[in-house]
Design a protein around this motif. Sequence first.
Motif, short mmCIF file in Angstrom:
data_model
loop_
_atom_site.label_atom_id
_atom_site.label_comp_id
_atom_site.label_asym_id
_atom_site.label_seq_id
_atom_site.Cartn_x
_atom_site.Cartn_y
_atom_site.Cartn_z
N GLN A 14 1.33 -1.51 0.18
CA GLN A 14 0.38 -0.02 -0.21
C GLN A 14 0.85 1.35 -0.07
OE1 GLN A 14 -2.49 -1.39 3.22
NE2 GLN A 14 -4.72 -1.78 2.54
N PHE A 15 1.64 1.33 0.71
CA PHE A 15 2.67 2.21 0.39
C PHE A 15 3.08 2.36 -0.75
CE2 PHE A 15 7.31 3.70 0.72
CZ PHE A 15 6.82 5.05 1.80
N SER A 16 4.18 1.56 -1.16
CA SER A 16 4.61 1.78 -2.53
C SER A 16 3.33 2.15 -3.38
CB SER A 16 4.99 0.16 -3.19
OG SER A 16 5.64 -0.17 -2.76
N MET A 17 2.00 1.85 -3.41
CA MET A 17 1.45 2.49 -4.25
C MET A 17 0.83 4.46 -4.53
SD MET A 17 -0.89 1.17 -6.37
CE MET A 17 -0.89 -0.52 -5.80
N LEU A 18 1.32 3.98 -2.91
CA LEU A 18 0.48 5.89 -2.46
C LEU A 18 2.06 6.32 -3.49
CD1 LEU A 18 -0.80 5.37 1.21
CD2 LEU A 18 -2.03 5.85 -1.41
N ALA A 19 2.98 5.98 -3.01
CA ALA A 19 4.35 7.01 -3.19
C ALA A 19 4.07 7.16 -4.35
CB ALA A 19 5.81 6.14 -2.81
N LEU A 20 3.57 6.09 -5.63
CA LEU A 20 3.94 5.96 -7.15
C LEU A 20 3.22 6.88 -7.05
CD1 LEU A 20 4.85 4.49 -9.90
CD2 LEU A 20 2.51 3.14 -9.23
N LEU A 21 1.70 6.59 -7.04
CA LEU A 21 0.31 7.58 -7.64
C LEU A 21 0.91 9.58 -6.56
CD1 LEU A 21 -2.29 6.24 -6.45
CD2 LEU A 21 -1.54 6.40 -8.55
N ALA A 22 1.56 9.54 -5.12
CA ALA A 22 2.27 10.76 -5.67
C ALA A 22 3.70 11.69 -6.64
CB ALA A 22 2.71 11.31 -3.87
N GLU A 23 4.32 10.55 -6.79
CA GLU A 23 5.46 10.25 -7.71
C GLU A 23 4.47 10.79 -9.37
OE1 GLU A 23 9.41 12.14 -8.45
OE2 GLU A 23 8.14 11.18 -6.89
N LEU A 24 3.85 10.24 -9.89
CA LEU A 24 4.30 10.27 -11.47
C LEU A 24 2.27 10.06 -10.84
CD1 LEU A 24 5.70 6.89 -12.25
CD2 LEU A 24 6.07 9.39 -12.28
N GLY A 25 1.61 10.42 -10.01
CA GLY A 25 -0.32 10.21 -10.10
C GLY A 25 -0.77 11.20 -10.99
#
Length: 142
Positions: free
Chosen positions: A42-53
């Motif tokens: 879940q952390f990875s998903m949130l971090a990905l969306l924060a970076e690229l979303g």
Amino acid sequence: MKASRFPLGPGECFSFALRRAARAVSRQYDEALAPLALNNGQFSMLALLAELGPLRIQKVAETLVMDRTTVTAALKPLQRRKLVRVDVAGDDARAREAVLTPAGEALLNKAMPLWRVQQERLKKMLSAEDAEALRAHLGRLV
């Protein structure tokens, strides 16, 4: 010493060794993030969306090397917690995109110090040089 008929030990099989290490490392991150009721995935998903979303579900799947249905299922608990929203893509009504919400960004900001502590623990287990080499080697496998 008897030779194994099947090369399943971590000394023989790359897949076995990588999966074993991945589970151990993931467990450590899960424990570090547990105070926020967040797991490593879940952390990875949130971090990905924060970076690229915002990102289309298909792009999330490609980036995390997962299939679309697994990503959709993984997003459900984040949606229930209102950390992520899944919207119809603006340019294609058939496509969906994941969007980090303000609550998701706030939780990610709280999670970052816990993640950084775990990163440092792993670096100390490996040494800075080994940690960089490991990242480089793993990156070539994807």
